[in-house]
Structures are given as C-alpha cells and as structure tokens.
Design a protein around this motif. Structure first.
Motif, PDB file in Angstrom:
ATOM      1  N   SER A   1       0.811  -1.213   0.000  1.00 38.08           N
ATOM      2  CA  SER A   1       0.000   0.000   0.000  1.00 38.08           C
ATOM      3  C   SER A   1       0.847   1.267   0.000  1.00 38.08           C
ATOM      4  O   SER A   1       0.364   2.324  -0.395  1.00 38.08           O
ATOM      5  CB  SER A   1      -0.932   0.009   1.215  1.00 38.08           C
ATOM      6  N   GLU A   2       2.093   1.173   0.432  1.00 33.74           N
ATOM      7  CA  GLU A   2       3.008   2.315   0.450  1.00 33.74           C
ATOM      8  C   GLU A   2       4.418   1.766   0.572  1.00 33.74           C
ATOM      9  O   GLU A   2       4.602   0.593   0.873  1.00 33.74           O
ATOM     10  CB  GLU A   2       2.689   3.246   1.618  1.00 33.74           C
ATOM     11  N   PRO A   3       5.437   2.591   0.337  1.00 32.02           N
ATOM     12  CA  PRO A   3       6.813   2.097   0.505  1.00 32.02           C
ATOM     13  C   PRO A   3       7.030   1.570   1.919  1.00 32.02           C
ATOM     14  O   PRO A   3       6.566   2.160   2.891  1.00 32.02           O
ATOM     15  CB  PRO A   3       7.666   3.346   0.254  1.00 32.02           C
ATOM     16  N   ARG A   4       7.726   0.454   2.021  1.00 32.87           N
ATOM     17  CA  ARG A   4       7.923  -0.201   3.321  1.00 32.87           C
ATOM     18  C   ARG A   4       9.154   0.355   4.022  1.00 32.87           C
ATOM     19  O   ARG A   4      10.199  -0.259   4.033  1.00 32.87           O
ATOM     20  CB  ARG A   4       8.060  -1.701   3.150  1.00 32.87           C
ATOM     21  N   ARG A   5       9.034   1.513   4.624  1.00 28.11           N
ATOM     22  CA  ARG A   5      10.159   2.087   5.359  1.00 28.11           C
ATOM     23  C   ARG A   5      10.256   1.505   6.762  1.00 28.11           C
ATOM     24  O   ARG A   5      11.321   1.223   7.253  1.00 28.11           O
ATOM     25  CB  ARG A   5      10.011   3.603   5.425  1.00 28.11           C
TER      26      ARG A   5
ATOM     27  N   ARG B   1       0.814  -2.635   4.224  1.00 20.12           N
ATOM     28  CA  ARG B   1       0.115  -3.904   4.057  1.00 20.12           C
ATOM     29  C   ARG B   1       0.162  -4.341   2.596  1.00 20.12           C
ATOM     30  O   ARG B   1       0.245  -3.534   1.693  1.00 20.12           O
ATOM     31  CB  ARG B   1      -1.315  -3.796   4.555  1.00 20.12           C
ATOM     32  N   THR B   2       0.091  -5.641   2.373  1.00 14.75           N
ATOM     33  CA  THR B   2       0.110  -6.196   1.031  1.00 14.75           C
ATOM     34  C   THR B   2      -1.263  -5.993   0.393  1.00 14.75           C
ATOM     35  O   THR B   2      -2.280  -6.320   0.996  1.00 14.75           O
ATOM     36  CB  THR B   2       0.454  -7.693   1.070  1.00 14.75           C
ATOM     37  N   VAL B   3      -1.295  -5.439  -0.807  1.00 11.91           N
ATOM     38  CA  VAL B   3      -2.565  -5.207  -1.496  1.00 11.91           C
ATOM     39  C   VAL B   3      -2.650  -5.954  -2.830  1.00 11.91           C
ATOM     40  O   VAL B   3      -3.645  -5.848  -3.523  1.00 11.91           O
ATOM     41  CB  VAL B   3      -2.812  -3.694  -1.739  1.00 11.91           C
ATOM     42  N   GLY B   4      -1.617  -6.697  -3.189  1.00  9.62           N
ATOM     43  CA  GLY B   4      -1.676  -7.428  -4.447  1.00  9.62           C
ATOM     44  C   GLY B   4      -0.373  -8.126  -4.766  1.00  9.62           C
ATOM     45  O   GLY B   4       0.508  -8.248  -3.922  1.00  9.62           O
ATOM     46  N   THR B   5      -0.265  -8.566  -6.030  1.00 11.51           N
ATOM     47  CA  THR B   5       0.919  -9.291  -6.475  1.00 11.51           C
ATOM     48  C   THR B   5       1.363  -8.831  -7.857  1.00 11.51           C
ATOM     49  O   THR B   5       0.572  -8.273  -8.622  1.00 11.51           O
ATOM     50  CB  THR B   5       0.649 -10.806  -6.548  1.00 11.51           C
ATOM     51  N   MET B   6       2.626  -9.077  -8.141  1.00 11.56           N
ATOM     52  CA  MET B   6       3.184  -8.895  -9.482  1.00 11.56           C
ATOM     53  C   MET B   6       3.771 -10.236  -9.896  1.00 11.56           C
ATOM     54  O   MET B   6       4.373 -10.923  -9.076  1.00 11.56           O
ATOM     55  CB  MET B   6       4.316  -7.859  -9.477  1.00 11.56           C
ATOM     56  N   ALA B   7       3.593 -10.600 -11.156  1.00 14.61           N
ATOM     57  CA  ALA B   7       4.141 -11.863 -11.647  1.00 14.61           C
ATOM     58  C   ALA B   7       4.788 -11.631 -13.002  1.00 14.61           C
ATOM     59  O   ALA B   7       4.248 -10.923 -13.852  1.00 14.61           O
ATOM     60  CB  ALA B   7       3.051 -12.916 -11.756  1.00 14.61           C
ATOM     61  N   LEU B   8       5.954 -12.214 -13.188  1.00 17.52           N
ATOM     62  CA  LEU B   8       6.695 -12.090 -14.446  1.00 17.52           C
ATOM     63  C   LEU B   8       6.418 -13.312 -15.308  1.00 17.52           C
ATOM     64  O   LEU B   8       6.491 -14.449 -14.839  1.00 17.52           O
ATOM     65  CB  LEU B   8       8.190 -11.981 -14.159  1.00 17.52           C
TER      66      LEU B   8
END
Length: 90
Positions: free
Chosen positions: A16-20, A25-32
């Motif tokens: 949801s935002e950069p993890r500093r 929180r996780t809002v999704g996924t990316m897949a290659l």
C-alpha cells in the motif's frame, strides 16, 4: 545480477506504500511471465478495500455514514525490458 523476482520465484508482493518501517500492508501481487512471442510480460493484480465517509443533511437532520468498497484491478505491463526491482535486462 538478478533478484528473486526475475531470477527466482518470478512473483512479488505489491504494498500500500513504501515499506520504510514495515507497516505497509500487502494489497496485491506482481508476476513475471512471457507473451506468446516470448517477450517479457508483467501482470499486476491489486485487491484492496476503501472507505468513504458521507455526511448527508436532510432538512434539519444530519446523517453520517461510512461506505466501504472492495476494489480489484488487473493490469499487464508489456514490452518490459528491465526488472523493476534490480534493473537486470529481461
């Protein structure tokens, strides 16, 4: 040099935002993956919930309410030449 996204599992979380501080929180996924012609393709899936606060005045009476909505979206990044995490050529 490749990372876990382009050289390993080929999947990563979207936050949801950069993890500093680790609070995002996780809002999704990316897949290659690869297209039918072999070109790199990145699929991004986002699932989140949003809240809208409403104040409605009818006559002299004020009504307050909150409405939530679940949002799901999918997108494809075509012609990706470089990994979005480590910069390696795909």
């Amino acid at each position: 040099m490749s990372c876990d996204f382009c050289g390993g599992s080929r999947a990563a979380s979207v936050h949801s935002e950069p993890r500093r501080d680790g609070a995002a929180r996780t809002v999704g996924t990316m897949a290659l993956g690869r297209r039918y012609d072999g070109a790199p393709l990145i699929r991004v899936d986002v699932e989140t919930e949003t809240w809208v606060d409403m104040d409605v005045e009818v006559g002299n009476s004020l009504h307050c309410s909150s409405i939530s909505a679940e949002v799901e979206a999918s997108a494809y990044v075509e012609n990706a030449r470089f990994c979005p995490f480590c910069g390696a050529r795909l």
